[in-house]
Design a protein around this motif. Structure first.
Motif, PDB file in Angstrom:
ATOM      1  N   TRP A 118     -26.824  30.374  11.400  1.00 39.70           N
ATOM      2  CA  TRP A 118     -27.237  30.227  12.805  1.00 39.70           C
ATOM      3  C   TRP A 118     -26.807  31.457  13.604  1.00 39.70           C
ATOM      4  O   TRP A 118     -27.598  32.053  14.327  1.00 39.70           O
ATOM      5  CB  TRP A 118     -26.613  28.960  13.395  1.00 39.70           C
ATOM      6  N   LEU A 119     -25.532  31.830  13.457  1.00 38.68           N
ATOM      7  CA  LEU A 119     -25.002  32.920  14.269  1.00 38.68           C
ATOM      8  C   LEU A 119     -25.484  34.281  13.776  1.00 38.68           C
ATOM      9  O   LEU A 119     -25.435  35.267  14.518  1.00 38.68           O
ATOM     10  CB  LEU A 119     -23.472  32.845  14.328  1.00 38.68           C
ATOM     11  N   GLN A 127     -28.548  34.691  13.154  1.00 33.29           N
ATOM     12  CA  GLN A 127     -29.932  34.793  13.626  1.00 33.29           C
ATOM     13  C   GLN A 127     -30.093  34.576  15.111  1.00 33.29           C
ATOM     14  O   GLN A 127     -31.205  34.688  15.629  1.00 33.29           O
ATOM     15  CB  GLN A 127     -30.788  33.733  12.908  1.00 33.29           C
ATOM     16  N   SER A 128     -29.009  34.191  15.786  1.00 33.57           N
ATOM     17  CA  SER A 128     -29.161  33.779  17.183  1.00 33.57           C
ATOM     18  C   SER A 128     -27.884  34.085  17.963  1.00 33.57           C
ATOM     19  O   SER A 128     -26.790  34.107  17.404  1.00 33.57           O
ATOM     20  CB  SER A 128     -29.426  32.264  17.185  1.00 33.57           C
ATOM     21  N   ASP A 129     -28.064  34.287  19.267  1.00 34.63           N
ATOM     22  CA  ASP A 129     -26.900  34.481  20.139  1.00 34.63           C
ATOM     23  C   ASP A 129     -26.453  33.170  20.761  1.00 34.63           C
ATOM     24  O   ASP A 129     -25.540  33.142  21.570  1.00 34.63           O
ATOM     25  CB  ASP A 129     -27.275  35.425  21.303  1.00 34.63           C
ATOM     26  N   GLU A 130     -27.150  32.094  20.412  1.00 29.71           N
ATOM     27  CA  GLU A 130     -26.796  30.806  21.005  1.00 29.71           C
ATOM     28  C   GLU A 130     -25.487  30.307  20.390  1.00 29.71           C
ATOM     29  O   GLU A 130     -25.356  30.218  19.165  1.00 29.71           O
ATOM     30  CB  GLU A 130     -27.913  29.782  20.766  1.00 29.71           C
ATOM     31  N   HIS A 168     -19.307  33.663  20.134  1.00 32.55           N
ATOM     32  CA  HIS A 168     -20.325  32.607  20.061  1.00 32.55           C
ATOM     33  C   HIS A 168     -19.903  31.453  19.159  1.00 32.55           C
ATOM     34  O   HIS A 168     -20.661  30.506  18.980  1.00 32.55           O
ATOM     35  CB  HIS A 168     -21.651  33.190  19.561  1.00 32.55           C
ATOM     36  N   ARG A 171     -32.912  24.007  10.871  1.00 33.42           N
ATOM     37  CA  ARG A 171     -33.242  24.783  12.091  1.00 33.42           C
ATOM     38  C   ARG A 171     -34.684  24.506  12.533  1.00 33.42           C
ATOM     39  O   ARG A 171     -34.966  24.339  13.715  1.00 33.42           O
ATOM     40  CB  ARG A 171     -33.042  26.285  11.846  1.00 33.42           C
ATOM     41  N   ALA A 197     -35.986  22.567  15.929  1.00 29.22           N
ATOM     42  CA  ALA A 197     -36.870  23.254  16.887  1.00 29.22           C
ATOM     43  C   ALA A 197     -38.175  22.480  17.090  1.00 29.22           C
ATOM     44  O   ALA A 197     -38.643  22.345  18.217  1.00 29.22           O
ATOM     45  CB  ALA A 197     -37.161  24.674  16.411  1.00 29.22           C
TER      46      ALA A 197
END
Ligand code: NAD
Ligand code: TYD
Length: 352
Positions: A19-20, A22-25, A50, A235, A239
């Motif tokens: 997850w981290l 691929q994403s800044d969330e 994050h 994921r 989504a």
């Protein structure tokens, strides 16, 4: 941000790392660090703003409520569980405590938070429950694979506890309108799997010169999926999955246990040959069968591929080779988890 439970375990840590990557969330990662939880899995995230790790129990209603209030996650991805069938045979209570009551406690906290949301925040909120194909019970060799409509027929305390949690999740959707999603996945393998499960146990025992224990006749079949493919599916479902639906996730990789063990031996013979020149297959030992041992699991993942376009990227041959290589490159990780508790378990289960 999202809230992940059990993110220091095998699949959860792979999920958080992917997850981290691929994403800044941000991810709030709640884990009780039982014997199966390991912060070393998350070492590469040190200093990453994050990733917020919280050491705690999913049954701690006050703590979970405070996490919802503080971080206001848009979703919760629920991995935390007791996950090993053989341990559930020795001690089922912990499985019902964490897997059933823990899930109910989380559902209650999520519902209380969801009820405070309005507008787009309310629209977007999701509770994704990570479950297993074992809830469907056992197939004969010629039966069609499990679909989402296959009746639940769990046979072990582990699968019964997961089945109960799936029913709770469904009912929080039907009764309270909580926007849930459930995934039922086949057997995972890959990096960071605790060496009580078949594949890492065999790799570790082979390298340690120990017997490679095969339950019964070794013809039980599992449908193996590389853990990163499972994480991709989660994921995607988070989504785009339809609220209230369940999705089967599986690798189209049915193999019997003896074939799995021989495949691992063949790869080890090539990558790390035994000093005496013999094959690791010499260490294969047939042992007493597991009580209630399910004969075959197989997943029909048509719904997931039709609705969301998911396909596993890894073939078993490439995934198992990567996995064996990962364990060879991380012998210190394996040594780190072989604590007193691990030795106690193997002594009890295998008289080693
Ligand atoms: P795991 O045993 O490796 O990890 C479980 C994690 O949950 C650990 O980090 C542990 O510390 C944590 N945990 C346990 N009890 C807790 C509690 N009360 N509060 C907070 N954290 C707690 O399990 P896994 O193999 O990574 O499986 C993760 C999820 O995926 C489980 O729900 C399992 O049922 C499901 N699943 C696993 C597989 C598989 O092949 N491993 C396949 C399908 C589904
Ligand atoms: P496991 O990895 O425990 O997963 P699950 O029981 O959830 O499918 O076991 C996979 C298969 O391997 C299962 O049929 C039981 C078998 N098995 C052995 O033959 N020997 C072992 O030592 C273990 C742990 C499992």
């Amino acid at each position: 941000m999202i809230l992940v439970t059990g993110g220091a375990g095998f699949i959860g840590s792979n999920f958080v790392l992917d997850w981290l990557a691929q994403s800044d969330e941000a991810v709030v990662n709640l884990d009780a660090l039982t014997y199966a939880g390991n912060l070393r899995n998350l070492e590469s995230l040190k200093g990453n703003p994050h990733h917020i790790f919280v050491h705690g129990d999913i049954l701690d209603h006050d703590l979970v409520g405070a996490l919802f209030a503080k971080y206001r996650p848009r979703a919760i991805v629920h991995f935390a569980a007791e996950s090993h069938v053989d341990r559930s045979i020795f001690g089922p209570d912990a499985f019902f405590r964490t897997n059933v009551m823990g899930t109910v406690s989380l559902l209650n906290c999520a519902k209380a938070f969801y009820e405070t949301l309005e507008g787009s925040e309310r629209q977007a909120f999701r509770f994704l429950h990570v479950s297993t194909d074992e809830v469907y019970g056992s197939l004969t060799f010629d039966e069609a694979p499990f679909t989402e409509d296959t009746p639940y027929r769990p046979n072990s305390p582990y699968s019964a506890s997961k089945a109960s949690s799936d029913h709770a999740v469904r009912s929080w959707f039907r009764t309270y309108g909580l926007p849930v999603l459930t995934t039922n996945c086949s057997n995972n393998y890959g990096p960071y799997q605790f060496p009580e499960k078949l594949i890492p146990l065999v790799i570790n025992n082979a390298l340690s010169g120990l017997p490679l224990p095969i339950y019964g006749d070794g013809k039980n079949i599992r449908d193996w999926l590389y853990v990163k493919d499972h994480c991709d599916a989660i994921r995607l479902i988070l989504a785009n999955g339809r609220v209230g639906e369940t999705y089967n996730v599986g690798g189209h990789n049915e193999r019997d246990n003896l074939t799995i063990v021989k495949t691992i031996c063949r790869i080890l013979d090539e990558l790390q040959p035994r000093r005496d020149g013999q094959s690791y297959t010499e260490q294969i030992t047939f042992v007493k069968d597991r009580p209630g041992h399910d004969r075959r699991y197989a997943i029909d993942a048509t719904k997931l591929s039709r609705e969301l376009g998911w396909r596993p990227k890894e073939h078993f041959e490439s995934g198992i080779r990567k996995t064996v290589q990962w364990y060879l490159n991380h012998l210190d990780w394996v040594d780190g988890v072989k604590t007193g508790a691990y030795r106690e378990w193997t002594a009890k289960q295998y008289s080693l």
